[in-house]
Design an enzyme around this catalytic site. Sequence first.
Site, PDB file in Angstrom:
ATOM      1  N   GLU A 147      26.123   9.928  46.139  1.00 43.24           N
ATOM      2  CA  GLU A 147      25.810   9.087  47.286  1.00 43.24           C
ATOM      3  C   GLU A 147      24.413   9.299  47.872  1.00 43.24           C
ATOM      4  OE1 GLU A 147      27.643   6.643  48.693  1.00 43.24           O
ATOM      5  OE2 GLU A 147      29.083   6.850  47.060  1.00 43.24           O
TER       6      GLU A 147
ATOM      7  N   SER B 101      89.476  14.004  69.804  1.00 44.09           N
ATOM      8  CA  SER B 101      90.105  15.306  69.569  1.00 44.09           C
ATOM      9  C   SER B 101      89.123  16.451  69.375  1.00 44.09           C
ATOM     10  CB  SER B 101      91.036  15.212  68.346  1.00 44.09           C
ATOM     11  OG  SER B 101      92.114  14.350  68.622  1.00 44.09           O
TER      12      SER B 101
END
Length: 775
Positions: free
Chosen positions: A186, A462
């Site tokens: 780059e 329950s």
Amino acid sequence: MAFLNRLAAFARACWPWVRIPFWICMGLLFGFVLPYTIVLNKRVQDRFNDLVFAVPTRVYARPLPLAASLPMTPAALELELTFAGYSRDEHGEVAGTWSRDGSVYVIDSRGYAGPDGGELPRRIRVVLGKGQVVSVKDLATGKALDQAHLDPARIATLYGAAQEERRIVRLADVPPLLLSGLQAVEDRDFKHHFGIDFSAILRASFANLRAGHTVQGGSTLTQQLVRNLFLDREQNFTRKFNEALMSILIEAHYDKGRILEAYINQVFLGQQGSQAVHGFAAAAEFYFGRRMEELRPQEVALLVGMVKGPSYYDPRRFPDRALSRRNLVLQQFVDTGLLTAEQGKAAQATPLGLAGNGQLPHNRFPAFMQLVRAQITSDFDDSTLSDGNLSIFTTLDPAAQLYAEQAITNTAKALGKRGDAAQAAGVVTDTQTGSVLAIVGSKEPGDQGFNRAIDARRPIGSLMKPFVYLVALSDPSRWNLATLIDDSPVSMRQPDGTMWTPQNDEHDVHGLVPMVDGLVHSWNLATIHLGMDVGVGRIKAFLESFGLQDVNPSPSLLLGAQDLSPLQVAQLYEYLAADGHALPLLAVRGVVDSDGRTIKRYEVKGGKGEYQGAVRLTTWAMQQVTRSGTAAAIGASSLGVLNAAGKTGTSNDQRDSWFAGFTGDRLAVFWMGRDDNKPSGLYGATGSLRVWQDLFRKLPTRPLSAAPGEGLELAWINPQEGKRTDPSCEGARQFAVLTGTLAADTEGCFWQHVGNLFGGGQDQPAPASTAPVRD
């Protein structure tokens, strides 16, 4: 001197022609360019200085402990390794990799710093066998290890408004090939220009003219950084001018190392939905599932190549483009001497090697993260969490979480239409510490919506019954598991004048029955008679001691007419699973700052325990539930070896299906039902119990001891007499009792045999119901 005189004369002759342009330029310089530069300079410095420090908080699962005798299976270990970002590599000796040879695993750990100190990277050999870890050895020293931990998986990131994923790294930690390769591709003159490289612009212009289209860019790394930080991609003179001026200003204020470090952390390299991927470290995890420091040359080349166009060269959407670009970059690495020709050729021959899931660690488990946020908000505000560069270490167990999600999904599918209409939620905890290992808030994994595990309160049915029996058993002078209780019809007038006439599930009655049978078979009438004898007020007070509010004061509380969330139920059952220790459920272990210092530790210190005799009796009775009661499907399956204790629960009209059960070290609570509160068609045994079974077929866990707990003994008792008896006598049954609460004398069967000779004999307790188990 003569030259200067001639130059002055020339200037005087030209001045009438240039004075107007000169003053215009000076006006522009001092009236616009200079003030504009000052404004830009302030903006550049503020943004650049903030860049390094605005780091969001990371959230981690718990480190995976590995020690001899700890429960572990190959499937669970490999799931944990994959989720933590480890990759399989048979060549080994690279941090973050593992290999396998049969039951032997070689793992190269990365190390980590956590609230408990953390560990250094090491290479370990782990041997598995019979559902547990056989041994752990440090391969560097050859010595056996008492315990090792793998670095934890990152499960979420706490952001501010911007959804950006990044991992801030220092220049010294960046692989040399990445630094050199980035500049080679780059910006080869990065170390020498002042933000703008005119020679590069000329080279790019010539190459583009010759090709007839854009083949090369002339911008420097500094200009690219400016675009990422400040500007959009629009091509016009103003943007180009701003880019050039800002680049020069950055170069004037900061050295090359600082600029390159900012670029490494800031460059845009991809997108996942609304979440942007910034920086090479985040991209390494996103595309390869590994840390940047562990990247291979071909992987470095792909990321460097993507800088030119992350969307155009997206390796998941356009693999051919990405492969071509990667190989071109690898050739540039070879041309600039960063790789040898042989290394470059070998790298070019490899596939892209992308991670399969490609998910950023952003709130992967929203239900669990809701609890994490709730537990830390009193110590850390939103701004600190979004920008504080903190590390939050949680209690999440990735295997437990993923297996729980799969269990719900599998069960819902197997239930067909009933499963399609139903929703589900679950909580898994460590019984020894109170750590929350998993939370599922929906049957759709990762659902960001309503969290049923924490926010949905439904009648628990329950599931309430074990606590009725527990409170009774806390008075051993009056009750034990052999004590006869009445399972006969009940009719009570309610405050509004109506009659309350509950029934057993099968609409039958059983007369006087041993207390344990009332719980094992979940008989409603027996539980009501017992609860009324104990006192509803005592049951209510017991529940309120766990922080529950608005507890139902009426007798219907005894049958579970109380709305609770799965997390609240888990808190109640944790008391049983933790042997009578009221351990608060915690989802956070500690918080560490950016320097690895622990700034907050969350821990629970268990006390001496309360009512442990009663708790152990209740646990033993709940183990009979999974052997011969409403959850007998567990005992009849391969899970019977776990000796689990559990309880099913079903609310009125089958609106809610519940199951809570625990082993030697894991508790799981599941709920299934419809959001619209219509009947789901599911009992506890046909819905949530199946989810629990699916989870524990995969989840490594220790069995619960089959023997009664400390302080208990097994005794043969004739429930009619409530005394010890000979095992051969009619009606003799074995019960767990508190040691020392029964007289040592044992009654024989002489008079029983005499009575039988004359056709007599005493009435025996009603046999256990043989009706289908459905609760």
